[in-house]
Write an enzyme that holds these catalytic residues in place. Structure first.
Site, mmCIF file in Angstrom:
data_model
loop_
_atom_site.group_PDB
_atom_site.id
_atom_site.type_symbol
_atom_site.label_atom_id
_atom_site.label_comp_id
_atom_site.label_asym_id
_atom_site.label_seq_id
_atom_site.Cartn_x
_atom_site.Cartn_y
_atom_site.Cartn_z
ATOM 1 C CD1 TRP A 79 -9.206 4.325 -0.330
ATOM 2 C CD2 TRP A 79 -10.596 4.110 1.323
ATOM 3 N NE1 TRP A 79 -8.393 4.074 0.525
ATOM 4 C CE2 TRP A 79 -9.296 4.277 1.726
ATOM 5 C CE3 TRP A 79 -11.662 3.860 2.088
ATOM 6 C CZ2 TRP A 79 -9.126 4.316 2.993
ATOM 7 C CZ3 TRP A 79 -11.309 4.253 3.578
ATOM 8 C CH2 TRP A 79 -10.158 4.476 3.868
ATOM 9 C CG ASP A 84 -2.146 0.823 1.028
ATOM 10 O OD1 ASP A 84 -3.006 0.651 0.149
ATOM 11 O OD2 ASP A 84 -2.011 1.977 1.689
ATOM 12 C CD1 TRP A 85 -1.359 5.469 1.246
ATOM 13 C CD2 TRP A 85 0.466 6.716 0.745
ATOM 14 N NE1 TRP A 85 -1.805 6.594 0.456
ATOM 15 C CE2 TRP A 85 -0.839 7.324 0.299
ATOM 16 C CE3 TRP A 85 1.513 7.288 0.221
ATOM 17 C CZ2 TRP A 85 -0.797 8.336 -0.441
ATOM 18 C CZ3 TRP A 85 1.867 8.263 -0.384
ATOM 19 C CH2 TRP A 85 0.530 9.259 -0.859
ATOM 20 C CG HIS A 139 -5.462 -3.432 0.487
ATOM 21 N ND1 HIS A 139 -4.911 -3.420 -0.800
ATOM 22 C CD2 HIS A 139 -5.179 -2.515 1.266
ATOM 23 C CE1 HIS A 139 -4.072 -1.987 -0.645
ATOM 24 N NE2 HIS A 139 -4.256 -1.456 0.511
ATOM 25 C CG ASP A 146 -5.932 -5.197 -3.026
ATOM 26 O OD1 ASP A 146 -6.917 -4.439 -2.903
ATOM 27 O OD2 ASP A 146 -4.702 -4.672 -2.975
#
Length: 296
Positions: A156, A115-116, A274, A244
């Site tokens: 989202w 992710d980030w 995810h 995901d």
């Protein structure tokens, strides 16, 4: 610029998370990290809206052979938090990570991102490549705003923008293929860093910092990172889950982009969403250990 710290008592008796807390000051902010084991360094970076707790299933397996460091980004976990969303920026997070690496004098790093953690971590690799030995890339992407983002992400983003008091437990369940794995105690652990909405400015800000237009902040850096990775020849393992909706398909992008990724098997983590570390942590750790056994 108000800075707050989550009270320590919020982190007592968390399920399967008895790791000693460690802190270092970076750019005037207190950054928390888990530091377990000895040997080659694995630096594990979380994403939205998690913290180092996400890696708790992987840390014991990996730290039996290596030194595992799992950092909490500013705004998350036990690290300091700004109360205003405007204080959070792509540059602030990148400066924090590079400062953290320098403060701990880390080198020969195997970077593990999701992710980030991928957006920020891979950018820092492009800035100080001599400190990194390997990359493990999971459920992330490098958005430049040049192509439309997925509808699932836009939904989202809209939800996060209009819900400043993000329901962390609900967000976690939404990102899981098997939400029933999240017991009330585990949900409470993910919610521990956020006693109320004032602590959630960082979590609320991150979805809005994703570049969705070519001239958005961070887009140029993502293009730079893509260009850098297109010439990266150190070992790279791309390992995405199969369920995901946000990053699905980006595994093919990374395998095509990074020359060294083509030399690794195409590993897909089955029946995971995810937050694949939460659902398949031990399995993922096994793949990483096997990957690290290869000669550089």
């Amino acid at each position: 610029m108000a800075i707050i710290k989550t009270p320590d008592e919020r982190f007592t008796n968390l399920p399967n998370f008895s790791f000693k807390p460690n802190y270092v000051e970076v750019n005037g902010l207190r950054v928390h990290y888990v530091d377990e084991g000895k040997g080659e360094v694995l630096l594990c970076l979380h994403g939205e809206p998690t913290w180092s707790y996400l890696y708790r299933k992987m840390i014991p397996v990996l730290s039996a052979q290596h030194r595992v460091i799992a950092m909490d980004f500013i705004g998350f976990g036990r690290s300091d938090k700004f109360t205003e969303q405007s204080e959070y920026s792509f540059k602030m997070h990148c400066d924090t990570l590079s400062g953290f690496i320098n403060a701990l004098s880390l080198n020969q790093i195997t970077l593990v991102v999701q992710d980030w953690g991928g957006l920020i971590g891979l950018q820092i690799v492009s800035e100080m490549p001599e400190l990194f030995s390997r990359l493990v890339i999971m459920n992330t992407w490098l958005p430049t705003g040049d192509v439309p983002v997925k509808e699932a992400f836009l939904k989202w983003r809209h939800f996060a923008k209009n819900t400043p008091d993000l329901p962390i437990g609900q967000v976690m369940r939404m990102g899981m293929a098997n939400g029933n794995l999240l017991t009330p105690e585990i949900i409470a652990a993910y919610e521990a860093p956020f006693p109320d909405a004032s602590y959630k400015a960082g979590a609320a800000a991150w979805p809005l910092l994703i570049p969705i237009k070519p001239d958005d902040s961070g887009a140029a850096e993502m293009r730079q990172t893509r260009e850098f990775l297109s010439k990266w020849n150190k070992p790279t393992l791309v390992m995405f889950s199969d369920k995901d909706p946000i990053t699905h398909g980006a595994d093919r992008f990374f395998r095509k982009l990074i020359p060294s990724a083509k030399n690794q098997p195409e590993i897909v983590i089955k029946d995971a969403g995810h937050f694949l570390q939460e659902e398949k942590g031990k399995e993922i750790a096994g793949h990483i250990l096997k990957f690290m056994e290869q000669m550089i």
